[in-house]
Design a protein around this motif. Structure first.
Motif, PDB file in Angstrom:
ATOM      1  N   GLU A  89     -40.889  -3.113  -9.484  1.00 50.90           N
ATOM      2  CA  GLU A  89     -42.164  -3.202  -9.982  1.00 50.90           C
ATOM      3  C   GLU A  89     -42.748  -1.685 -10.252  1.00 50.90           C
ATOM      4  OE1 GLU A  89     -46.101  -4.928  -8.070  1.00 50.90           O
ATOM      5  OE2 GLU A  89     -44.609  -6.276  -7.494  1.00 50.90           O
ATOM      6  N   SER A 133     -45.376  -5.964  -3.484  1.00 51.16           N
ATOM      7  CA  SER A 133     -46.857  -6.561  -3.521  1.00 51.16           C
ATOM      8  C   SER A 133     -46.388  -8.193  -3.878  1.00 51.16           C
ATOM      9  CB  SER A 133     -47.763  -6.148  -4.571  1.00 51.16           C
ATOM     10  OG  SER A 133     -47.608  -6.898  -5.898  1.00 51.16           O
ATOM     11  N   GLN A 181     -47.101  -9.911  -6.095  1.00 52.75           N
ATOM     12  CA  GLN A 181     -47.612 -10.264  -7.475  1.00 52.75           C
ATOM     13  C   GLN A 181     -47.169 -11.352  -7.904  1.00 52.75           C
ATOM     14  OE1 GLN A 181     -49.793  -8.169  -8.684  1.00 52.75           O
ATOM     15  NE2 GLN A 181     -49.906  -9.752 -10.523  1.00 52.75           N
ATOM     16  N   LYS A 209     -48.302 -14.477  -6.054  1.00 55.52           N
ATOM     17  CA  LYS A 209     -49.509 -15.104  -6.421  1.00 55.52           C
ATOM     18  C   LYS A 209     -50.129 -15.533  -7.757  1.00 55.52           C
ATOM     19  CE  LYS A 209     -51.996 -10.542  -6.907  1.00 55.52           C
ATOM     20  NZ  LYS A 209     -53.212  -9.744  -6.442  1.00 55.52           N
ATOM     21  N   ARG A 269     -43.051   0.248  -0.244  1.00 63.10           N
ATOM     22  CA  ARG A 269     -42.700   0.976  -1.329  1.00 63.10           C
ATOM     23  C   ARG A 269     -42.067   1.876  -0.584  1.00 63.10           C
ATOM     24  NH1 ARG A 269     -48.020   0.098  -5.412  1.00 63.10           N
ATOM     25  NH2 ARG A 269     -47.985  -2.248  -4.848  1.00 63.10           N
ATOM     26  N   GLN A 321     -52.490  -4.635   1.868  1.00 66.86           N
ATOM     27  CA  GLN A 321     -53.130  -4.902   0.767  1.00 66.86           C
ATOM     28  C   GLN A 321     -54.186  -6.305   1.150  1.00 66.86           C
ATOM     29  OE1 GLN A 321     -51.168  -5.292  -2.985  1.00 66.86           O
ATOM     30  NE2 GLN A 321     -51.246  -3.107  -3.048  1.00 66.86           N
ATOM     31  N   ASP A 359     -55.105  -8.973  -0.891  1.00 69.83           N
ATOM     32  CA  ASP A 359     -54.390  -9.107  -2.073  1.00 69.83           C
ATOM     33  C   ASP A 359     -55.124 -10.634  -2.787  1.00 69.83           C
ATOM     34  OD1 ASP A 359     -52.268  -8.787  -3.882  1.00 69.83           O
ATOM     35  OD2 ASP A 359     -51.534 -10.772  -3.470  1.00 69.83           O
ATOM     36  N   HIS A 384     -49.628  -0.306 -15.166  1.00 74.73           N
ATOM     37  CA  HIS A 384     -49.852  -0.977 -13.838  1.00 74.73           C
ATOM     38  C   HIS A 384     -48.675  -1.939 -13.664  1.00 74.73           C
ATOM     39  CE1 HIS A 384     -52.641  -2.446 -10.926  1.00 74.73           C
ATOM     40  NE2 HIS A 384     -52.381  -3.506 -11.108  1.00 74.73           N
ATOM     41  N   HIS A 385     -48.570  -2.923 -14.160  1.00 79.91           N
ATOM     42  CA  HIS A 385     -47.348  -3.727 -14.082  1.00 79.91           C
ATOM     43  C   HIS A 385     -47.054  -4.699 -15.282  1.00 79.91           C
ATOM     44  CE1 HIS A 385     -49.674  -6.904 -12.675  1.00 79.91           C
ATOM     45  NE2 HIS A 385     -50.054  -6.497 -11.670  1.00 79.91           N
ATOM     46  N   GLY A 392     -56.975  -1.917  -7.393  1.00 83.63           N
ATOM     47  CA  GLY A 392     -56.703  -2.048  -8.720  1.00 83.63           C
ATOM     48  C   GLY A 392     -56.130  -3.612  -8.989  1.00 83.63           C
ATOM     49  N   GLY A 393     -56.439  -3.854 -10.332  1.00 86.14           N
ATOM     50  CA  GLY A 393     -55.549  -4.904 -10.531  1.00 86.14           C
ATOM     51  C   GLY A 393     -55.828  -5.232 -12.351  1.00 86.14           C
ATOM     52  N   THR A 394     -55.484  -6.440 -12.547  1.00 82.14           N
ATOM     53  CA  THR A 394     -55.622  -6.753 -14.069  1.00 82.14           C
ATOM     54  C   THR A 394     -55.934  -8.282 -14.330  1.00 82.14           C
ATOM     55  OG1 THR A 394     -53.082  -7.437 -14.198  1.00 82.14           O
ATOM     56  CG2 THR A 394     -53.721  -5.141 -14.326  1.00 82.14           C
ATOM     57  N   ARG A 413     -54.396 -11.243 -16.185  1.00 83.82           N
ATOM     58  CA  ARG A 413     -52.558 -11.350 -16.428  1.00 83.82           C
ATOM     59  C   ARG A 413     -52.470 -12.240 -17.815  1.00 83.82           C
ATOM     60  NH1 ARG A 413     -52.735  -8.564 -11.722  1.00 83.82           N
ATOM     61  NH2 ARG A 413     -53.391  -9.797 -10.069  1.00 83.82           N
ATOM     62  N   GLY A 417     -56.777 -10.963 -11.137  1.00 84.48           N
ATOM     63  CA  GLY A 417     -56.543 -10.489  -9.582  1.00 84.48           C
ATOM     64  C   GLY A 417     -56.540  -9.089  -9.397  1.00 84.48           C
ATOM     65  N   MET A 418     -56.519  -8.693  -8.135  1.00 80.19           N
ATOM     66  CA  MET A 418     -56.329  -7.390  -7.580  1.00 80.19           C
ATOM     67  C   MET A 418     -56.048  -7.316  -6.456  1.00 80.19           C
ATOM     68  SD  MET A 418     -60.374  -5.709  -7.534  1.00 80.19           S
ATOM     69  CE  MET A 418     -59.803  -4.281  -6.949  1.00 80.19           C
ATOM     70  N   ALA A 419     -55.718  -6.097  -5.914  1.00 83.34           N
ATOM     71  CA  ALA A 419     -55.472  -5.782  -4.668  1.00 83.34           C
ATOM     72  C   ALA A 419     -56.245  -4.546  -4.030  1.00 83.34           C
ATOM     73  CB  ALA A 419     -54.072  -5.560  -4.466  1.00 83.34           C
TER      74      ALA A 419
HETATM   75  N1  ASP Z   1     -50.046  -6.157  -7.396  1.00 80.30           N
HETATM   76  C1  ASP Z   1     -50.917  -5.030  -7.782  1.00 80.30           C
HETATM   77  C2  ASP Z   1     -50.658  -3.926  -6.807  1.00 80.30           C
HETATM   78  O1  ASP Z   1     -50.366  -3.886  -5.836  1.00 80.30           O
HETATM   79  C3  ASP Z   1     -52.311  -5.709  -7.754  1.00 80.30           C
HETATM   80  C4  ASP Z   1     -52.845  -6.569  -8.833  1.00 80.30           C
HETATM   81  O2  ASP Z   1     -52.526  -6.394  -9.826  1.00 80.30           O
HETATM   82  O3  ASP Z   1     -53.200  -7.478  -8.239  1.00 80.30           O
HETATM   83  O4  ASP Z   1     -51.346  -2.788  -7.377  1.00 80.30           O
END
Ligand code: ASP
Length: 574
Positions: A167, A189, A191, A194, A213, A227, A229, A437-438, A474-476, A478, A519-521
């Motif tokens: 990731e 995470s 990710q 969820k 990590r 986190q 989450d 981010h991802h 942080g989050g996004t 999706r 979402g975010m964490a």
């Molecule tokens: N999984 C992401 C992170 O660990 C958070 C998210 O986008 O919900 O940074």
């Protein structure tokens, strides 16, 4: 065991009552005919006094005892103790256990090395200040559980043993005994799980999740961390952020009784970088960055004219203490950020001084003074070069001076959202493109056309919550359209085979009626650290690893036996 009160429950209201207490001997003072014992339990300390003639066992620091006695008023109150107005006059002391002399002093102030603290963590954790950190941590978790359930979230666990899916950071791998040569990965995470829970129709999920990590450690990072989450369906970005800031407001209230004013302000990534040189700006003080590109656009000084970016900060009142040595250190910092160096200009006796000035035209020097507000004894720190080096360098120098000059008021909190992050970033070293981010982050609708022309121009629906210069979460939003998801993977250089192998199940799932979701964490450890008032993340983790990713108490990681390796079909190559 018999216990009538916790120490800190006692006050003048208990005068003349018979009490039975349990705890550890924190301090013992022998004043001839009187013996004083500070008795510590989880709640705090109470003074026990033993009069001449009362027979008691030999008690020393950290012995475990039961005290039976009567509450009396103190002649002189101790305002530093919650129980400072009273003491307990002992009638009987029962020794429950003795203790060896501890390798560190059990008190808030400690000069023990961190290595010693981690090796004897159970003693380090006995220090009241450490117990306070864990109370705060616990209060955060309690608040999360109650807030989330009030708001119709469901708590669901996701696996610890997962398929490998890089990731960003390196993964910890776990060899499978039943499938020699195959590995699980520990989640960075939850990710994808969820998001799949949103496909599954749960609509609002949360979990206090352990994540792993394998990264280079810093003061605010750990290899395993926790986190908060969160994932939701059908909320737009502002609805989601509003829900999340309400959670944060409650956490601040319940832990440190601080009222966070809402709504939190939102700053774009672009503005954060331009003004503060950081995507997690500490906006509690100024020293903002200034863009000097226009001043030097047609400079005769080639290094400036050719530079992609020229930016500067003005540091007030330090010209007289900016020695050669200080300038050398600043240049060293610039080298760490991949620049050749930087330029320092002083204002002394009303004029700018510095060797660079003879390279610049009068108009440029005037331009410099027009853009910047420079007073006597201020310095200008100016950097020129690639923007992704210049900006973070000045951001780091800004933080250093903010601390050095005491510009940050203790006990103040500054919370904001940073939004509109770029979707991709280019590695400074390799030039490769990867997801900021991802890869599940949704590009902004208006930027979708750039996916085909210039992906680095694409901004995304991504947000970080920044508290006092820390990224606390942080989050996004999706991607919920499989064609966009495939395109993002392609831009990241994944072949269709790669996509199928790594994310096949996920891309598949998107085709079965995926709701728009976001979402975010939050970093639980970071939140506990900020609210506890420490800048060391290890203080708020019960059994953390040191900066070498080692636990000095258990010695993890350790080699394993040949037999264990054989069972796993693994050979260690020196
Ligand atoms: N999984 C992401 C992170 O660990 C958070 C998210 O986008 O919900 O940074």
């Amino acid at each position: 065991m018999e216990r009538s009160h916790y120490n800190s429950e006692l006050s003048l209201a208990n005068l003349n009552q018979k009490v039975t207490l349990l705890g550890w001997v924190s301090k013992r003072r022998n004043l001839g005919s009187l013996l004083f014992i500070d008795l510590r339990d989880r709640s705090g300390i109470v003074q026990v006094v033993v009069n001449d003639g009362v027979e008691i066992p030999d008690v020393r620091n950290e012995y475990v005892i039961q005290v039976k006695g009567v509450v009396a008023a103190r002649g002189v109150a101790n305002p530093k103790l919650k129980t400072g107005e009273i003491e307990v006059v002992a009638e009987q002391i029962i020794l429950l256990n003795s203790a060896k002399t501890t390798p560190l002093i059990i008190a808030d102030e400690t000069d023990a090395l961190e290595e010693t603290r981690l090796k004897y963590r159970y003693l380090d954790l006995r220090r009241p200040v450490m117990q306070k950190y864990f109370d705060i941590r616990d209060t955060i978790k309690m608040t999360v559980h109650s807030f989330m359930h009030q708001n119709h979230f469901i708590e669901i666990e996701t696996p610890m043993l997962c398929a490998s899916s890089p990731e960003g950071a390196k993964e910890y791998l776990v060899p499978s005994r039943v499938h020699p040569g195959s590995f699980y990965a520990l989640p960075q995470s939850p990710q994808m799980f969820k998001q799949l829970l949103m496909v599954a129709g749960f609509e609002r999920y949360y979990q206090i999740a352990r994540c792993f990590r394998d990264e280079d450690l810093r003061a605010d990072r750990q290899p395993d961390f926790t986190q908060i989450d969160i994932e939701t369906s059908f909320l737009d970005q502002n609805q989601f952020l509003s829900l999340m800031e309400n959670l944060v407001q409650q956490i601040f209230k319940n832990t440190i009784n601080y009222d966070v004013p809402l709504p939190l302000r939102q700053m774009t990534y672009h503005e954060a970088m331009e003004r503060f040189g950081s995507d997690k700006p500490d906006t509690r003080f100024g020293l903002e960055l200034n863009n000097l590109k226009a001043v030097f656009a047609s400079s005769g000084f080639a290094a400036f004219a050719a530079a992609e970016a020229i930016r500067a900060i003005v540091v007030p009142g330090v010209a007289d203490i900016t020695t050669r040595k200080v300038i050398d250190e600043l240049n060293l910092e610039a080298k760490k950020f991949g620049l050749g160096g930087l330029t320092v200009i002083k204002k002394e006796n009303g004029v700018l001084t510095g060797s660079i000035l003879k390279m610049l035209s009068e108009a440029e020097i005037k331009g410099l003074e027009d853009v910047l507000t420079v007073n006597n004894n201020d310095i200008i720190i100016l950097a020129a070069g690639a923007d992704n080096r210049v900006t973070p360098l000045l951001g780091a120098i800004r933080i250093k001076y903010g601390r050095q000059l005491g510009l940050v008021k203790e006990g103040t909190y500054d919370l904001l959202w940073v939004i509109d992050f770029p979707m991709f970033e280019r590695d400074v070293e390799t030039g490769e493109i990867h997801a900021s981010h991802h890869p599940f982050t949704r590009p902004r609708d208006e930027d979708l056309p750039y996916l085909d022309t210039d992906p680095t121009k694409v901004l995304s629906y991504a947000y970080d919550i920044v508290i006092n210069g820390y990224e606390a979460g942080g989050g996004t939003m999706r991607i919920y359209n499989q064609d966009v998801q495939r395109k993002i993977f392609e831009i990241l250089g994944l072949s269709p085979e790669d996509i199928n192998k790594k994310f096949g199940y996920f891309v598949d799932a998107l085709q079965y009626g995926t709701p728009p979701h976001a979402g975010m964490a939050f970093g639980l450890d970071r939140l506990a650290m900020i609210l506890g008032g420490t800048d060391n993340i290890r203080d708020v983790i019960a059994f953390p690893k040191n900066l070498a990713a080692v636990d000095p108490m258990t010695n993890a990681p350790t080699p394993v036996t040949d037999k264990q390796l054989e069972e796993l079909g693994i050979k260690i190559v020196e």
